[in-house]
Motif scaffolding. Sequence first.
Motif, short mmCIF file in Angstrom:
data_model
loop_
_atom_site.label_atom_id
_atom_site.label_comp_id
_atom_site.label_asym_id
_atom_site.label_seq_id
_atom_site.Cartn_x
_atom_site.Cartn_y
_atom_site.Cartn_z
N ASP A 44 0.77 10.10 14.42
CA ASP A 44 1.03 9.51 13.13
C ASP A 44 -0.07 10.29 12.24
O ASP A 44 0.00 10.74 11.13
N TYR A 45 -1.18 10.41 13.05
CA TYR A 45 -2.35 11.15 12.35
C TYR A 45 -1.98 12.58 11.88
O TYR A 45 -2.39 13.04 11.15
N ALA A 46 -1.22 13.10 12.97
CA ALA A 46 -1.09 14.63 12.76
C ALA A 46 0.07 14.71 11.83
O ALA A 46 -0.15 15.78 11.16
N LYS A 47 0.66 13.69 11.40
CA LYS A 47 1.70 13.79 10.41
C LYS A 47 1.18 13.71 8.94
O LYS A 47 1.80 13.66 8.03
N GLY A 48 -0.16 13.07 9.01
CA GLY A 48 -1.01 13.10 7.89
C GLY A 48 -0.74 11.78 7.19
O GLY A 48 -0.60 11.56 6.00
N PHE A 49 -0.63 10.90 8.24
CA PHE A 49 -0.85 9.37 7.79
C PHE A 49 -1.87 8.98 6.84
O PHE A 49 -3.14 9.14 7.15
N PRO A 50 -1.65 8.82 5.59
CA PRO A 50 -2.36 8.45 4.60
C PRO A 50 -3.26 7.18 4.80
O PRO A 50 -2.71 6.06 4.41
N PRO A 51 -4.63 7.05 5.03
CA PRO A 51 -5.39 5.84 5.31
C PRO A 51 -5.53 5.08 3.93
O PRO A 51 -5.96 5.80 3.01
N GLN A 52 -5.50 3.91 3.89
CA GLN A 52 -5.70 3.23 2.81
C GLN A 52 -6.93 2.26 3.00
O GLN A 52 -7.22 1.59 4.04
N CYS A 53 -7.81 1.90 2.09
CA CYS A 53 -8.74 0.97 2.31
C CYS A 53 -8.20 -0.36 1.99
O CYS A 53 -7.47 -0.58 1.10
N PRO A 54 -8.42 -1.02 2.98
CA PRO A 54 -7.87 -2.53 3.18
C PRO A 54 -8.38 -3.49 1.94
O PRO A 54 -8.09 -4.51 1.86
N HIS A 55 -9.76 -2.92 1.52
CA HIS A 55 -10.23 -3.79 0.74
C HIS A 55 -9.84 -3.58 -0.69
O HIS A 55 -9.48 -4.59 -1.39
N CYS A 56 -9.70 -2.36 -1.03
CA CYS A 56 -9.40 -2.14 -2.37
C CYS A 56 -8.19 -1.16 -2.57
O CYS A 56 -8.02 -0.85 -3.77
N HIS A 57 -7.71 -0.99 -1.62
CA HIS A 57 -6.32 -0.21 -1.46
C HIS A 57 -6.46 1.30 -2.02
O HIS A 57 -5.59 1.95 -2.43
N GLU B 49 -7.24 5.30 -1.71
CA GLU B 49 -6.94 6.30 -0.60
C GLU B 49 -8.14 7.29 -0.67
O GLU B 49 -8.04 8.34 -0.06
N HIS B 50 -9.16 7.02 -1.33
CA HIS B 50 -10.58 7.77 -1.22
C HIS B 50 -11.30 7.35 -0.28
O HIS B 50 -12.40 6.93 -0.52
N VAL B 51 -10.74 7.92 0.90
CA VAL B 51 -11.70 7.65 2.03
C VAL B 51 -12.05 8.74 3.03
O VAL B 51 -11.45 9.75 3.00
#
Length: 73
Positions: free
Chosen positions: A23-36, A38-40
Amino acid sequence: MVTYGYLCLDCEQEFEIRMEMADYAKGFPPQCPHCHSEHVVRTFSSFNVLTSQSSRSAPQSCCGPSRGPGCCG
Ligand SMILES: [Zn+2]
């Protein structure tokens, strides 16, 4: 499963995401669980375990606790 650590640049909260490496290799976009946001940024992953070889095995010298006469001045 690999645990990836992230730091949100918007709310400056650290969080972890567990996912498959595929999933990580596919470019799974992480999201901040606090403010949602994607600037992480990645902070660590549990795969990054570098064991530093800090064990100093000094060669036998005469300056040890069992030093003989004539050693170390
Ligand atoms: Zn956030």
